[in-house]
Design an enzyme around this catalytic site. Structure first.
Site: not given
Ligand code: RIB
Ligand code: CA
Length: 306
Positions: A15, A162-163, A235-236
């Site tokens: 992030d 995860f999110n 990722h972000d």
């Molecule tokens: O799965 C990856 C995501 O989950 C990313 O956004 C990481 O920062 C966590 O929030």
């Molecule tokens: Ca994130």
């Protein structure tokens, strides 16, 4: 003409890098940052967002904290990935700026106008609360580009990313909202790994470059241990990069639903790429990425920051 964006995030190493990429790119104008509990608790993700903006000399950008827990579940954090602070690795002073005394959902409602793209990079709790508290926002929110979900394997469970896993009800609500959603999931983020070579390229490139290199040093440990990767998926930053240059990620229109009542698959984004369910398409889903161009964009832009 730059695209105004708002990032709703849970910093979190990736992030933090996503915020810096936005600040370093003239194609987007970061209008506000809102924070949510996810990678770490809300107090830590909010402190981390303030730290990153201060590092970049952008304490002019408003920050508002939002939900400290998912809509209907206990919070699940990721200290094993991001450390106790949520930004383990680099040592940075406490931020001098404070977050606003308003809820993230209200700052989002105030900031969102036609043309603004919302880039959530954490659990979608704040976005679901925005839709609940300010239903009229549907009339002026043109697009959501969400880092989350997966067509294939999850990361926090074999089934779930995860999110989506932290707040499946929120993800389901956002995907059902009718607002155009682009899902930048693990299927594309895991194809673009930020390696030690990229980190070394940035380590000498000013404070922001060194900060990203040190974040990567820590972030890399989890991905080496868990996946045997020789790099880390940022990722972000790929979600922000998609707004900067939509040719980087190839997307397919599909129906995406979120499992919210399963023993084994809770939080799974069920992506119907071939339309076998007959459910109407409700998202653009990332299926491929030009990894080399993304990583070059990321490194070259971060290197321009002081
Ligand atoms: O799965 C990856 C995501 O989950 C990313 O956004 C990481 O920062 C966590 O929030
Ligand atoms: Ca994130």
């Amino acid at each position: 003409m730059s695209t105004p964006i708002v990032i709703d995030c849970d910093p979190g190493h990736d992030d933090a890098i996503a915020i810096l990429l936005a600040l370093a790119s003239s194609e987007v104008e970061l209008r506000a940052v809102t924070t949510v509990a996810g990678n770490q608790t809300l107090d830590k993700t909010t402190r981390n967002a303030l730290v990153v903006l201060e590092l970049a000399g952008r304490t002019d950008i408003p920050v508002a904290a939002g939900a400290d827990a998912p809509l209907r579940r206990p919070l699940r954090t990721a200290a094993h990935v991001h450390g106790e602070t949520g930004l383990d690795g680099p040592v940075l002073p406490e931020p001098s700026a404070r977050s606003l005394d308003v809820h993230a959902a209200d700052l989002l409602a105030e900031t969102i106008e036609p043309g603004v793209v919302l880039v959530p990079t954490g659990p979608l709790t704040n976005v679901a609360l925005l839709l609940e508290r300010h239903p009229d926002v549907r009339d002026r929110l043109d697009a959501i580009v969400w880092m989350g979900g997966a067509i294939g394997e999850g990361n926090v469970t074999p089934a779930a990313e995860f999110n989506a896993f932290v707040d499946p009800e929120a993800a389901a609500a956002v995907l059902a909202s009718g607002i155009p959603v682009t899902m930048i999931g693990l299927d594309v983020t895991h194809k673009a790994l930020f390696t030690r070579g990229h980190a070394e390229r940035l380590r000498g490139a000013g404070r922001a470059g060194r900060f990203v290199a040190e974040l990567s040093d820590f972030f890399q440990r989890f991905h080496e241990r868990s996946y045997g990767f020789d790099g880390s998926p940022i990722h972000d930053a790929l979600a922000v990069a998609h707004v900067i240059d939509p040719t980087l990620v190839t997307t397919r229109r599909a129906n995406v639903e979120v499992e919210t009542a399963s023993q084994l698959c809770d939080g799974r984004t069920v992506v119907d790429l071939r339309g076998v369910t007959g459910r109407p398409a409700n998202a653009e889903v990332g299926v491929d990425v030009d990894a080399e161009r993304f990583l070059e964009l990321l490194c070259s832009r971060i290197a321009t920051l002081a």
